[in-house]
Design a protein around this motif. Structure first.
Motif, PDB file in Angstrom:
ATOM      1  N   TYR A  40      40.121  39.892  41.631  1.00 19.75           N
ATOM      2  CA  TYR A  40      41.031  39.407  42.414  1.00 19.75           C
ATOM      3  C   TYR A  40      42.320  40.719  42.491  1.00 19.75           C
ATOM      4  O   TYR A  40      42.395  41.814  40.853  1.00 19.75           O
ATOM      5  CB  TYR A  40      42.079  38.536  42.178  1.00 19.75           C
ATOM      6  CG  TYR A  40      42.621  37.937  41.004  1.00 19.75           C
ATOM      7  CD1 TYR A  40      43.430  38.794  40.817  1.00 19.75           C
ATOM      8  CD2 TYR A  40      41.488  37.539  40.183  1.00 19.75           C
ATOM      9  CE1 TYR A  40      44.147  38.022  39.375  1.00 19.75           C
ATOM     10  CE2 TYR A  40      41.696  37.097  38.778  1.00 19.75           C
ATOM     11  CZ  TYR A  40      43.499  36.794  38.552  1.00 19.75           C
ATOM     12  OH  TYR A  40      43.754  37.251  37.153  1.00 19.75           O
ATOM     13  N   ALA A  54      43.183  36.893  47.899  1.00 21.48           N
ATOM     14  CA  ALA A  54      41.577  37.030  48.059  1.00 21.48           C
ATOM     15  C   ALA A  54      40.183  36.486  47.204  1.00 21.48           C
ATOM     16  O   ALA A  54      39.702  36.069  47.507  1.00 21.48           O
ATOM     17  CB  ALA A  54      41.559  38.798  47.399  1.00 21.48           C
ATOM     18  N   ARG A  57      39.134  34.553  50.214  1.00 22.44           N
ATOM     19  CA  ARG A  57      37.586  35.372  50.569  1.00 22.44           C
ATOM     20  C   ARG A  57      36.752  34.849  50.499  1.00 22.44           C
ATOM     21  O   ARG A  57      35.403  35.051  50.495  1.00 22.44           O
ATOM     22  CB  ARG A  57      38.430  36.719  51.025  1.00 22.44           C
ATOM     23  CG  ARG A  57      39.641  36.809  52.696  1.00 22.44           C
ATOM     24  CD  ARG A  57      39.574  38.325  52.463  1.00 22.44           C
ATOM     25  NE  ARG A  57      40.822  38.776  51.957  1.00 22.44           N
ATOM     26  CZ  ARG A  57      42.514  38.646  51.300  1.00 22.44           C
ATOM     27  NH1 ARG A  57      42.604  37.933  52.218  1.00 22.44           N
ATOM     28  NH2 ARG A  57      42.286  39.870  50.670  1.00 22.44           N
TER      29      ARG A  57
END
Length: 187
Positions: A40, A54, A57
Motif C-alpha cells: 500500500y 488502496a 481496492r
C-alpha cells in the motif's frame, strides 16, 4: 483455497512487503492458505486516506477475480501487524459498514495500531478477557504516536473521523470476528 490479505506494519510511513515476506510465507505454509501481501502507498508522499482506499481496492480486485486466484469471492481474512493492523480495521470497516460488500470473514490484528482507542470507555466495544491492564497500556501507547499522526493523518486527521478512529466509529459492531495478538513483558 482460503485467502489472507496481509498488510505490513511501519507506522503508516515505513515498512514494506519485503519486510513481511518471511512471516507471510510461514503463514501460508502453516495455515494452508494463500497469502497476498499488499504493498500500500506510504506517507508522507501518500497521506490518509490513500492507504486504506488502496487496501480496499485490492480486496475489490480479488473479489472480482476470485476464479483466477482460485478462491471464493467472499470470506477473505484480513491480517496485519502494527499500522497494518490499523489498516485491517479500516479496510474491514469500508467492507462492512461504508460499502456493505461483506467480503471479509475474519480479522487478525498483530499488535495493531488502533488510533482513538479510549480504553477507559468500556462502551467502545473492547472487552479484555485476559491481561486487562497490559492490554489497556498497549492500546494507550499506540494512541499517542505523533510521528505517524503528523505524517499519515496530517491536517485531515481528527480522532472523531470514523475512518481514522474505527474503534469508535458507528457500526463497529458489524465488523467480523477479530483475533488480537499482543505480547507483554517476557521474563
Amino acid at each position: 483455497m482460503p485467502t489472507v490479505l496481509y498488510f505490513h506494519g511501519g507506522a503508516y510511513y515505513g515498512g514494506s512487503v519485503a519486510g513481511a515476506e518471511m512471516l507471510c510465507r510461514a503463514l501460508a505454509d502453516f495455515a494452508g492458505c494463500q497469502v497476498i501481501s499488499v504493498d500500500y502507498p506510504l506517507a508522507p508522499e501518500h497521506p490518509f486516506p490513500a492507504a486504506p482506499l488502496a487496501c480496499y481496492r485490492v480486496l475489490n480486485y480479488l473479489h472480482e477475480h476470485a476464479d483466477w486466484y482460485q478462491t471464493t469471492p467472499a470470506g477473505f481474512v484480513l491480517a496485519g501487524d502494527s499500522a497494518g493492523g490499523g489498516l485491517v480495521l479500516t479496510t474491514a470497516y469500508l467492507d462492512r459498514v461504508v460499502f456493505a460488500t461483506n467480503w471479509v470473514e475474519k480479522l487478525v490484528l498483530n499488535y495493531p495500531d488502533v488510533p482513538g482507542a479510549r480504553i477507559e470507555d468500556t462502551s467502545a466495544g473492547i472487552e479484555f478477557k485476559e491481561f486487562g491492564e497490559q492490554m489497556r497500556a498497549f492500546f494507550k501507547s499506540f494512541s499517542s504516536d505523533t510521528l505517524a499522526w503528523g505524517s499519515y493523518f496530517g491536517t485531515v486527521g481528527s480522532i472523531d473521523y470514523p475512518l481514522i478512529a474505527v474503534i469508535n466509529a458507528p457500526g463497529i459492531e458489524r465488523l467480523p470476528e477479530a483475533l488480537v495478538i499482543s505480547v507483554g513483558n517476557l521474563r
